[in-house]
Design a protein around this motif. Structure first.
Motif, PDB file in Angstrom:
ATOM      1  N   UNK A   1      30.710  70.506 -60.867  1.00 28.27           N
ATOM      2  CA  UNK A   1      31.650  70.109 -59.815  1.00 28.27           C
ATOM      3  C   UNK A   1      32.190  71.302 -59.023  1.00 28.27           C
ATOM      4  N   UNK A   2      32.314  72.447 -59.679  1.00 24.96           N
ATOM      5  CA  UNK A   2      32.845  73.606 -58.959  1.00 24.96           C
ATOM      6  C   UNK A   2      31.956  73.978 -57.771  1.00 24.96           C
ATOM      7  N   UNK A   3      30.663  73.754 -57.904  1.00 23.23           N
ATOM      8  CA  UNK A   3      29.738  74.061 -56.811  1.00 23.23           C
ATOM      9  C   UNK A   3      29.748  72.991 -55.714  1.00 23.23           C
ATOM     10  N   UNK A   4      30.251  71.810 -56.055  1.00 21.78           N
ATOM     11  CA  UNK A   4      30.285  70.713 -55.082  1.00 21.78           C
ATOM     12  C   UNK A   4      31.433  70.848 -54.084  1.00 21.78           C
ATOM     13  N   UNK A   5      32.325  71.803 -54.341  1.00 15.47           N
ATOM     14  CA  UNK A   5      33.465  72.022 -53.440  1.00 15.47           C
ATOM     15  C   UNK A   5      32.999  72.284 -52.006  1.00 15.47           C
ATOM     16  N   UNK A   6      31.863  72.940 -51.872  1.00 15.83           N
ATOM     17  CA  UNK A   6      31.349  73.279 -50.535  1.00 15.83           C
ATOM     18  C   UNK A   6      31.036  72.038 -49.694  1.00 15.83           C
ATOM     19  N   UNK A   7      30.951  70.879 -50.348  1.00  9.82           N
ATOM     20  CA  UNK A   7      30.696  69.633 -49.620  1.00  9.82           C
ATOM     21  C   UNK A   7      31.967  69.040 -49.007  1.00  9.82           C
TER      22      UNK A   7
END
Length: 384
Positions: free
Chosen positions: A248-254
């Protein structure tokens, strides 16, 4: 006179460290306490338990279902039971519970106890749900005493046909362990220190999450709601603690309005929730399923108002409109509305936070829960 022997079974010793340690302090006064777990990579925890007076046994229990590994663990646990001649065995978590129920029955242990702390199958579908639910039913069928860490969860399990009104009980007011209030002390100095780590100012409103970052905890809904909220509430901040199980931490960019290092912070795990949580102004857990919600109690113990979903189990951890607010499961708009309500009403945040602390003091002090466990054991084992 020799003390009666009681064995607790968990997959990993961290479970016992988090939820059973305080109970052991009380039980060791009356019984010889053993802890069966997979200690590989957790030798320091094993030493801690042994220092307390707990007798530790290694068993190759793994958390994921693996027929070969599970059969091996079953025979090891059964052997330990046979040699140990325990008056009672007590399991925590589904895998340990299933193995304990089978091994305990085969080994002829007279008292077999399990505590239900949440159902993985509650949000699953199809064959996986059926299989996992059947494991819980087997535990209920084979064990002699069934505990549940919350009334909402108990009623859910009764409705699902896993438990009955007669064969299950919630110790004290719920929760598996309660809160050690000597650790959870509200401190302005700690709040200042924790916020300074991220450059958060005193007038900014921090929504804090502590738990596993995954779908079931409602992390996706948090991102969606916060992405909308921060456009209208520029001083809103989001702080996450826990293991990121699903990236989820990488999904922040969405989410274009969520800015890492500006209004969103993810430092990872914390071993000191009694300090880390004090960086927050509102605790948030829009979970899809929950046994009880210990992090909700911990937050209230530190004077934080809480936002939770209306999922079974977690509804027992707070009182809507008194210690917190509720949103609907899997409903980002509902979550956004209650987040905004708290953002705009500092007085209500304070009132709910103080009420939450008082409720934890009165109903969920760890000593209250441990004494309830001890009472259950005395009633059960004095007949043996």
């Amino acid at each position: 006179m020799e003390k009666k022997k009681v064995a607790f079974i968990v997959a990993i010793p961290g479970t016992a460290d988090a939820f059973l340690k305080e109970h052991f302090v009380y039980l060791l006064k009356e019984y010889e306490v053993h802890l069966i777990a997979n200690y590989e990579g957790s030798e320091d925890l094993k030493k801690e338990f042994e220092k307390m007076g707990v007798i530790c046994h290694q068993a190759p229990i793994v958390r994921k279902i693996n027929l070969k590994s599970d059969l091996k663990a079953l025979f090891v646990v059964k052997k330990i039971f046979k040699l140990g001649k325990f008056e009672c065995v007590h399991s925590v978590t589904p895998k340990a519970g299933f193995l304990t129920a089978l091994a305990g029955k085969l080994a002829g242990v007279p008292n077999r106890v399990h505590i239900f702390t949440g159902q993985v199958w509650a949000t699953r579908r199809g064959g996986v749900r059926m299989m996992l639910k059947m494991m819980d039913k087997m535990i209920a069928m084979l064990d002699t005493r069934l505990l549940v860490d919350g009334e909402g969860q108990r009623q859910f399990l009764i409705k699902e046909g896993v438990l009955s009104e007669k064969n299950s009980v919630v110790p004290a007011n719920g929760s598996i362990a309660g809160i050690k209030l000597e650790k959870f002390v509200i401190s302005k100095e700690v709040r200042k220190e924790e916020r300074q780590k991220f450059g958060i100012k005193d007038d900014e409103v921090v929504y804090i999450f502590l738990g596993r970052l995954n779908h079931d905890k409602g992390v996706g809904e948090i991102f969606e709601a916060f992405n909308r909220l921060v456009m209208e509430c520029p001083k809103a901040r989001l702080l996450f603690y826990g293991t990121d199980e699903e990236g989820y931490d990488q999904k922040v960019k969405n989410y274009p309005n969520i800015k890492r290092g500006e209004n969103y912070f993810y430092p990872g795990l914390t071993r000191t929730p009694f300090k880390s949580l004090q960086a927050g102004d509102v605790f948030i857990l829009p979970t899809w399923r929950e046994g009880f919600g210990m992090s909700v109690l911990e937050s209230q113990a530190l004077g934080l108002p809480v936002i939770t979903s209306d999922a079974y189990g977690v509804v027992d951890a707070s009182v809507e409109g008194v210690t917190g607010l509720r949103c609907k499961v899997n409903d980002p708009n509902s979550l956004y509305c209650v987040m905004k309500q708290y953002y705009e009403n500092a007085d209500i945040r304070k009132i709910h936070g103080l009420a939450g602390r008082k409720r934890v003091e009165e109903k969920f002090n760890n000593a209250v829960v441990s004494k309830a466990w001890l009472t259950i054991y005395k009633e059960m084992l004095e007949k043996a």
